[in-house]
Design a protein around this motif. Structure first.
Motif, PDB file in Angstrom:
ATOM      1  N   TRP A  73      -8.280   2.575   3.451  1.00 18.90           N
ATOM      2  CA  TRP A  73      -7.444   3.192   2.411  1.00 18.90           C
ATOM      3  C   TRP A  73      -8.112   4.456   1.885  1.00 18.90           C
ATOM      4  O   TRP A  73      -7.477   5.509   1.734  1.00 18.90           O
ATOM      5  CB  TRP A  73      -7.227   2.182   1.293  1.00 18.90           C
ATOM      6  N   ILE A  92       0.829  -1.199   0.000  1.00 16.76           N
ATOM      7  CA  ILE A  92       0.000   0.000   0.000  1.00 16.76           C
ATOM      8  C   ILE A  92       0.867   1.254   0.000  1.00 16.76           C
ATOM      9  O   ILE A  92       0.575   2.239  -0.690  1.00 16.76           O
ATOM     10  CB  ILE A  92      -0.961  -0.020   1.205  1.00 16.76           C
ATOM     11  N   GLU A  93       1.963   1.228   0.751  1.00 16.55           N
ATOM     12  CA  GLU A  93       2.880   2.373   0.758  1.00 16.55           C
ATOM     13  C   GLU A  93       3.424   2.623  -0.644  1.00 16.55           C
ATOM     14  O   GLU A  93       3.536   3.785  -1.088  1.00 16.55           O
ATOM     15  CB  GLU A  93       4.027   2.102   1.741  1.00 16.55           C
ATOM     16  N   PRO A 129      -0.470   3.304   5.674  1.00 15.43           N
ATOM     17  CA  PRO A 129      -0.399   1.915   5.201  1.00 15.43           C
ATOM     18  C   PRO A 129      -0.435   0.899   6.335  1.00 15.43           C
ATOM     19  O   PRO A 129      -1.089  -0.148   6.218  1.00 15.43           O
ATOM     20  CB  PRO A 129       0.937   1.878   4.452  1.00 15.43           C
TER      21      PRO A 129
END
Length: 228
Positions: free
Chosen positions: A198, A154-155, A204
């Motif tokens: 999100w 996610i980062e 994240p």
């Protein structure tokens, strides 16, 4: 269940990640960059898709912001085309009954009909979630490994505004689809939790933790879990 083939050494992974970023950077066309990324996933093959995820992780763990943005933008192109480089896992409940109106032969009752091998391609986030939570052909991922890998992914994706917007939308839509059979209810709940956190702009790490907090740990006692 078959297990994951041996992961290349850290040195080999770093070299491969560097070659991937260099190949993407050599072309200005986003569509061509996506072709390069998909070709890599295809060449690694189904059993080596975790290596593809690990290469994404190597870039995510680096300090090279340009490389992260380049890779995230390429994945955003894939999201716009609904064509993420995917890996296959055994699908829970993906079988279908034969049409009962028309006659069918006993030969139609194959192993796939009985749920032995039905599979579908999953994008990186979905693959990690199913691998952690469902019974597949692989030894399940442990909770901590799942959380750390998901947070890193996610980062990485957050380096693209489009990816940060489009991927949660996709996950939310997947979570609402009860008929396809690729996801259990618990998996859909986790995908929905990831999408909501999100979209809300959580870090994240918080998004990954939301996935774990969505439902209780599902692995029955005695299950062996593995590292990525």
């Amino acid at each position: 269940m078959s297990d994951v083939p041996p992961i290349p050494s850290p040195t080999a992974l770093r070299a491969a990640a560097d070659r991937l970023v260099s190949a993407l950077a050599a072309h200005a066309d986003p569509e061509y960059r996506l072709t390069v990324l998909k070709r890599l996933a295809r060449r690694l093959g189904e059993e080596q898709y975790p290596v593809f995820l690990r290469l994404l992780g190597v870039v995510a763990e680096s300090d090279d912001v340009r490389a992260k943005r380049l890779l995230a933008d390429t994945l955003a192109t894939a999201l716009r085309r609904m064509d993420l480089p995917g890996g296959a896992l055994s699908s829970w409940g993906a079988t279908r009954l034969p049409d009962t109106v028309t006659p069918f032969a006993a030969s139609a009752l194959t192993g796939q009909f009985f749920g032995a091998t039905p599979r579908r391609l999953l994008g990186p986030v979905e693959y990690l979630t199913v691998w952690h939570l469902q019974r597949t052909q692989r030894t399940p991922l442990g909770a901590e490994v799942f959380r750390d890998a998901l947070a890193g992914l996610i980062e990485l994706l957050n380096h693209s505004d489009d990816a940060r917007t489009l991927y949660p939308q996709k996950l939310a839509a997947d979570a609402e689809n009860e008929l396809e059979g690729a996801y259990t209810r618990a998996t859909r709940e986790r995908l929905a939790a990831v999408a909501a956190a999100w979209k809300a702009g959580e870090s994240p790490q918080a998004v990954a933790q939301a996935a774990l907090d969505a439902v209780p740990e599902q692995a029955p006692g005695g299950w062996v879990v593995r590292d990525l």
